[in-house]
Design a protein around this motif. Structure first.
Motif: not given
Length: 352
Positions: A9, A245, A260
């Motif tokens: 992320p 993400a 994430a």
């Protein structure tokens, strides 16, 4: 490298939107005769703080001494620390900083006044003080004009201290009432209130309606987030930071998992009337990030007609962007959809 090649992320910030947001808030304050003193706790990046000052900000606001130390090291020289400092260790650090920059500090107790006074004595440099009052947030701040006046008198009597005025967070209708009452009492005591500093991005666009306010402290406005959109303080097109993400699992047709979790996204919620979950997935607005573990974000897809697949990258608008910014060592910065660089979030994690 392209944006879609960044490892996830990762927070990605659109600099064009940042510039729009900074210029818009500065123009608003200028048009209403309000000083802008942006809070750097959202971005925590000296380059952005310098840009805010270049555009007309009168200085910056920091929440903790650690943030102020980073900003002063980077050349920022007019700082309000909008947080009560208590104790000898804080006084020593404040004294060191006061030799390097013009400082103001917010207080709401006699012990906090004593702490700032000790710093001023140690540095032999005057320090400005704002007395914080509560406008209904029920956090820090005195709750009566009499308490505020008592602290102001103590500040006036303390060598090295300068009573500069009042501060509050957030700015509300109660702010104007308190200030009006304070001006009457302070005037009778022969004490001028030069500054009334109010905070909060959600209410920022009505700051000019709060009689007596002279200064606006706002932080989230540089990026905006799902919460400021929900209260009407911004539009989706003014949201500059999204967390990118990757979908790493699709265990069932109605469940996806992204890379994430709580180490990347804020656990703050928004008002249920404005939405649910831990962020808004752009392009999949009916999806709900219903649970966060440290490294996993679990998404309910049951209301989605179209669903992301394993390996797909998604962009998440955080509920509370300040927290997301603080969780990451770096942000990626882009302009016009083109990745430009990365920037260290230099003041992240400064809890003291």
């Amino acid at each position: 490298m392209r944006i879609d090649e960044l490892d996830t992320p990762v927070p990605v910030v659109d600099l064009d939107i940042v510039e729009h947001n900074l210029a818009k808030m500065q123009a608003y304050c200028d048009s209403h005769g309000l000083n802008l003193r942006p809070h750097i706790k959202t971005h925590k990046i000296p380059a952005f703080a310098h840009r805010q000052v270049e555009l007309g900000a009168k200085g910056i606001t920091c929440q903790k001494l650690g943030e102020a130390e980073v900003m002063i090291d980077a050349g920022l020289d007019d700082i309000l620390i909008s947080y009560p400092l208590v104790g000898a260790t804080k006084a020593d650090r404040l004294a060191a900083l006061s030799r390097r920059a013009k400082l103001r500090v917010g207080v709401d107790s006699s012990l906090a006044v004593d702490t700032v006074a000790a710093a001023a004595r140690a540095s032999n440099v005057p320090i400005g003080v704002l007395v914080e009052f509560d406008s209904g947030n029920q956090r820090t701040g005195v709750v009566s004009v009499d308490e505020a006046l008592k602290l102001a008198i103590a500040i006036e009597k303390s060598p090295g201290l300068r009573f500069d005025g009042l501060m509050t967070y957030p700015s509300t209708d109660a702010t104007a009432e308190f200030v009006a009452n304070a001006r009457d009492s302070f005037s009778k005591a022969g004490i001028a209130i030069a500054v009334v500093s109010g905070g909060g991005t959600p209410n920022a666009w009505r700051a000019h309606q709060i009689v007596g306010l002279t200064e606006v402290r706002v932080g989230t406005y540089i990026y905006h987030d799902r919460a400021t959109v929900a209260v009407g303080a911004a539009e989706f097109g003014e949201c500059a930071l999204h967390l990118h993400a990757t979908v790493i699992s699709r265990p069932t047709p109605d469940r996806a998992v992204i890379d994430a979790g709580s180490k990347s996204l804020s656990s703050d919620r928004i008002d249920p009337s404005a939405g649910s979950g831990y962020g808004l997935i752009r392009g999949y607005e009916d999806a709900v990030i219903e649970r966060l573990n440290e490294e996993h974000g679990v998404i309910d897809l049951s209301r989605c007609s179209r669903k992301p697949q394993v390996g797909e990258r998604v962009q998440i608008l955080p509920n509370h962007v300040c927290v997301v910014s603080n969780l990451h060592d770096e942000i990626a910065v882009s302009r016009g959809g083109v990745l430009l660089d990365t920037r260290r979030v230099e003041a992240r994690g400064k809890t003291r």
